[in-house]
Design a protein around this motif. Structure first.
Motif, short mmCIF file in Angstrom:
data_model
loop_
_atom_site.label_atom_id
_atom_site.label_comp_id
_atom_site.label_asym_id
_atom_site.label_seq_id
_atom_site.Cartn_x
_atom_site.Cartn_y
_atom_site.Cartn_z
N ASP A 202 0.79 -1.23 0.00
CA ASP A 202 0.00 0.00 0.00
C ASP A 202 0.83 1.28 0.00
OD1 ASP A 202 0.84 0.01 2.68
OD2 ASP A 202 -0.99 -1.01 3.32
N ASN A 203 2.11 1.20 0.33
CA ASN A 203 2.97 2.40 0.27
C ASN A 203 4.01 2.27 -0.84
OD1 ASN A 203 4.51 0.40 1.49
ND2 ASN A 203 5.53 1.81 2.90
N TYR A 204 3.59 1.68 -1.95
CA TYR A 204 4.51 1.40 -3.06
C TYR A 204 5.17 2.68 -3.57
CZ TYR A 204 6.20 -0.17 -7.61
OH TYR A 204 6.99 -0.45 -8.70
N GLU A 205 4.37 3.72 -3.80
CA GLU A 205 4.93 4.96 -4.35
C GLU A 205 5.97 5.56 -3.41
OE1 GLU A 205 4.50 6.14 -7.23
OE2 GLU A 205 2.83 4.91 -7.94
N GLU A 206 5.66 5.58 -2.15
CA GLU A 206 6.59 6.13 -1.17
C GLU A 206 7.83 5.25 -1.04
OE1 GLU A 206 6.39 7.80 3.44
OE2 GLU A 206 4.79 6.54 2.62
N LEU A 207 7.63 3.94 -1.14
CA LEU A 207 8.73 2.99 -0.99
C LEU A 207 9.72 3.09 -2.16
CD1 LEU A 207 9.36 0.70 1.10
CD2 LEU A 207 8.33 -0.88 -0.54
N MET A 208 9.18 3.35 -3.36
CA MET A 208 10.02 3.35 -4.55
C MET A 208 10.49 4.74 -4.97
SD MET A 208 10.18 0.22 -5.15
CE MET A 208 9.36 -1.28 -4.63
N HIS A 270 7.51 -5.88 7.12
CA HIS A 270 8.15 -4.67 7.64
C HIS A 270 9.67 -4.79 7.64
CE1 HIS A 270 4.31 -3.41 10.07
NE2 HIS A 270 4.19 -3.25 8.76
N GLU A 271 10.16 -6.04 7.50
CA GLU A 271 11.62 -6.25 7.45
C GLU A 271 12.24 -5.66 6.18
OE1 GLU A 271 11.99 -10.43 7.70
OE2 GLU A 271 11.21 -10.58 9.76
N VAL A 272 11.39 -5.43 5.18
CA VAL A 272 11.88 -4.84 3.92
C VAL A 272 11.90 -3.32 4.08
CG1 VAL A 272 11.50 -4.63 1.44
CG2 VAL A 272 10.94 -6.77 2.61
N ILE A 273 13.10 -2.73 4.00
CA ILE A 273 13.28 -1.30 4.22
C ILE A 273 14.04 -0.71 3.04
CG2 ILE A 273 14.14 0.45 5.82
CD1 ILE A 273 14.17 -1.67 7.99
N ASN A 274 13.55 0.41 2.52
CA ASN A 274 14.24 1.05 1.40
C ASN A 274 15.40 1.90 1.91
OD1 ASN A 274 13.18 3.44 2.38
ND2 ASN A 274 12.12 4.00 0.48
N PRO A 275 16.26 2.41 1.03
CA PRO A 275 17.43 3.19 1.47
C PRO A 275 17.09 4.41 2.31
CG PRO A 275 17.67 2.54 -0.83
CD PRO A 275 16.29 2.15 -0.42
N SER A 276 15.84 4.92 2.20
CA SER A 276 15.45 6.09 3.00
C SER A 276 14.93 5.71 4.38
CB SER A 276 14.37 6.89 2.25
OG SER A 276 14.84 7.31 0.99
N GLY A 277 14.88 4.41 4.67
CA GLY A 277 14.42 3.95 5.97
C GLY A 277 12.93 3.71 6.05
N ILE A 278 12.23 3.71 4.92
CA ILE A 278 10.79 3.48 4.90
C ILE A 278 10.52 1.98 4.80
CG2 ILE A 278 8.63 3.89 3.67
CD1 ILE A 278 9.85 6.53 2.70
N ARG A 279 9.69 1.46 5.70
CA ARG A 279 9.36 0.04 5.72
C ARG A 279 8.19 -0.27 4.78
NH1 ARG A 279 11.67 -2.52 10.14
NH2 ARG A 279 12.65 -1.12 11.66
N ALA A 280 8.27 -1.41 4.15
CA ALA A 280 7.18 -1.85 3.28
C ALA A 280 5.98 -2.26 4.14
CB ALA A 280 7.62 -3.02 2.41
N THR A 281 4.79 -1.94 3.68
CA THR A 281 3.56 -2.33 4.38
C THR A 281 2.58 -2.95 3.39
OG1 THR A 281 2.62 -0.12 4.11
CG2 THR A 281 3.80 -0.55 6.15
#
Length: 667
Positions: A202-208, A270-281
């Motif tokens: 649900d936070n794909y845009e923010e994650l990518m 939530h273990e998946v985190i992008n380089p900016s520190g945002i966790r996948a949900t």
């Protein structure tokens, strides 16, 4: 019975004999003695013959009836003894067995009948209450060994020795049908029913955001690995069918395991985190109990929409009757885009232009956010040259100062209507815009909502199981701080600076300040953008502050509530007021309790004038106020929620609230 049989078998010669005797008497009176004697003799002979014949007929009839009765009793007894199903007869008074066929005792492992023993002693799971309730079959199945039985039966009355004793004792007769194989097939059918699950990042845009294509692929690979690992062992089919969506089809036998672990994939991802520190949900929608795959898929999409409208990072199960929620304890995920505001503004303007008039309605006990956002909608309608009115209870509201402030301006001199006045004005082309709520039972007038064909909804509260359906337009953003924030975004698209009066700008700013607790809760970049926009329009923060001031009596009442507060559990403050309280005062007391050190959630209960209990909940920590009060029929969002429980004592409401808090903290 003997009299009836005599009437049936008698040849009916009495009348003829009486007439013959009468003729003999008349003959004798006329002087013909010889003829009279002859007639009398014949009559006597016929009478003797008739009586003898009657006795013979009766004897033969009784013999026949006895033979028939014996044959019927023999057939009945033989049928009961050799009936292919287990049968047991027992007294209803003490449940002791009177009689049972050998098949019944054999299934219990008995070689010979065991009478004068309670049925419950032989079959502990058996209860006879269903017979006294007039039911013809046992509610459920009774297990005996490895077999399962469905019991049918009825109550009969035993015959006494005489009329007065007849029907004095009740007996229960039960027939035991072995349905083990049927039950096994039924369970297998139910356990193999298909379930469809749709999983969305649900936070794909923010994650990518700001990632290269390679980094995006690697990150989604990590998400997919965890999704597939979670799906392993469930003998289902999982497939990624869009950049951020997965389809999982499996059998219902695995659903209990998934719910028992409370959709552990929500935490695992939530273990998946992008380089900016945002966790996948993830947001998960589950459809089950539909007529087939098509209906289950529709249920899954409805569940997914519900999960996203409640802030995401949760799972929702939809069956044929209701929703079930899991997760959703964290803050709302994802980011808001101006694109949706622009699209919604365009659609809303088209709806308004096609309407004869617009009615704007908030929730019951309208607060500053409800009235402020309604004023913003009226401004849009004025820009589009369509008449608009605000529906509000002139007495039962918590924004009297704001309403008076607006009424003092020429634009709002006659802009407010009661619900009854609005019902009279509404026609087939009226557009009803509901602001600051999405639940039909919470609007100012549910009758008005049901009467209007064309409805639009603008709200920021998380969606509950009941919500306004079939709306022509829904602008629902649970990530927004307030309805005033959403309307401010629409104003930026549909109105210019000169179209908005200072009173309207201050009304919207007051709604923002109220729901964000002076910009300390649920704020985002969009919240401050909306506040900056309103400031540019001339809104004065001091004026907004004055609209929120309370009088001295309310201040004293609030202090009284705080004096009775206590710490229920670590981080949770609870205040119970036995007397009716003003809604605003209770909400302010709940806000004030959050200023206490180490308190992250507060709940204020108070009696209402209508006889129920109202609850105001606030949270600035991990506890989700909405999820706690949702079990009591309330709603709201993570940081602010409320509930109104009708027809309940204060003690029972407190018990239910404490149970809901315990359930939340202990799971």
């Amino acid at each position: 019975m003997n009299n009836k049989l005599q009437k049936l078998i008698a040849p009916g010669t009495r009348l003829f004999l009486l007439l013959m005797a009468l003729f003999a008497a008349v003959t004798y009176l006329q002087g013909n003695t010889r003829l009279a004697i002859a007639e009398g003799g014949v009559t006597l002979v016929l009478a003797v013959y008739s009586f003898a014949d009657f006795r013979i007929r009766r004897k033969k009839m009784m013999e026949y009836i006895e033979n028939v009765t014996y044959d019927a009793d023999s057939a009945k007894n033989n049928t009961l003894m050799h009936f292919p199903l287990p049968i047991v007869v027992f007294r209803m008074s003490d449940r002791k067995i009177i009689w049972g066929n050998q098949i019944f005792f054999s299934l219990l492992g008995k070689d010979r009948p065991t009478v004068d023993t309670p049925v419950e002693e032989l079959v502990p799971e058996f209860r006879a209450k269903w017979l006294t309730e007039g039911k013809s079959h046992y509610p459920g199945l009774v297990p005996i060994g490895e077999r399962k039985y469905q019991i049918h039966g009825n109550i009969v009355r035993s015959r006494g020795e005489d009329v007065e004793d007849a029907g004095r004792e009740l007996m229960g007769i039960t027939y035991w049908v072995d349905v083990t194989d049927y039950d096994r097939i039924k369970q297998e059918y139910e356990s193999t029913r298909p379930i469809i699950m749709v999983l969305v990042v649900d936070n794909y845009e923010e994650l990518m955001k700001n990632l290269t294509d390679r980094a995006k692929s690697d990150l989604m690979g990590l998400v997919e690995d965890r999704v597939r690992q979670w799906c392993e062992g469930k003998q289902g089919y999982v497939q990624r069918y869009d950049r951020d969506r997965y389809l999982f089809i499996f059998e219902s036998r695995f659903m209990q395991e998934i719910t028992d672990e409370k959709f552990s994939i929500l935490e695992t991802v939530h273990e998946v985190i992008n380089p900016s520190g945002i966790r996948a949900t993830l947001s998960i929608g589950v459809g089950r109990d539909g007529a087939g795959y098509e209906e289950n898929y529709a249920f899954a999409n409805l569940s997914l929409e519900m999960a996203l409208s409640r802030g995401g990072d949760q799972a929702v199960i939809k069956n044929r009757y209701n929703f079930e929620f899991f997760g959703g304890r964290g803050v709302e995920v994802g980011s808001r885009s101006k694109v949706r505001s622009r699209v919604t503004a365009t659609a809303l303007s088209e709806l308004i232009r096609a309407s004869s008039q617009v009615l704007v309605m908030g929730h019951k006990m309208a607060d500053l956010d409800a009235v402020g956002s309604a004023a913003g909608v009226v401004c849009i309608c004025r820009k589009l040259d369509v008449p608009a009115k605000i529906v509000v209870d002139p007495v039962k509201n918590t924004s009297a100062r704001l309403i008076e402030r607006l009424r003092s301006t020429p634009e709002y001199e006659n802009a407010f209507l009661t619900a009854d006045e609005a019902m009279v004005r509404a026609d087939s082309r009226t557009l009803l815009i509901v602001v600051d709520t999405n639940r039909p039972e919470q609007v100012e007038s549910q009758s008005l909502l049901e009467s209007c064909i064309r409805v639009a909804v603008i709200d920021h509260h998380r969606r509950a199981t009941s919500y306004i359906q079939n709306a022509a337009l829904t602008f629902h953003e649970p990530r927004a701080s307030s309805a005033s924030e959403l309307v401010s975004e629409l104003l930026q698209e549909l109105a210019g600076p000169r179209d908005v009066t200072i009173a309207e700008a201050e009304a919207l700013l007051a709604g923002l300040v109220l729901d964000t607790k002076s910009f300390t809760l649920r704020t985002s970049e969009a919240t401050f953008d909306a506040a900056a926009f309103l400031r540019r329009l001339g809104a004065d923060t001091l004026s907004a502050k004055r609209l929120m001031q309370s009088d001295m009596s309310h201040t004293v009442e609030r202090c009284g509530i705080l004096q009775g507060a206590r710490i229920y559990r670590e981080g949770v403050a609870l205040a119970v007021c036995a007397t009716a309280q003003d809604r605003v005062v209770a909400a302010q007391a709940a806000d004030e309790l959050l200023n206490v050190s180490e308190v992250t959630a507060s709940f204020v209960l108070y009696a209402t004038a209508e006889g129920g209990v109202a609850i105001s909940g606030r949270s600035i920590g991990p506890i989700n106020a909405q999820l706690v009060l949702e079990k009591l029929g309330g709603g709201g969002n993570q940081s602010a929620a409320g509930a109104q429980v009708p027809d309940i004592s204060l003690e029972e409401a407190e018990r239910q609230l404490c149970a809901s808090i315990d359930a939340y903290l202990d799971t």
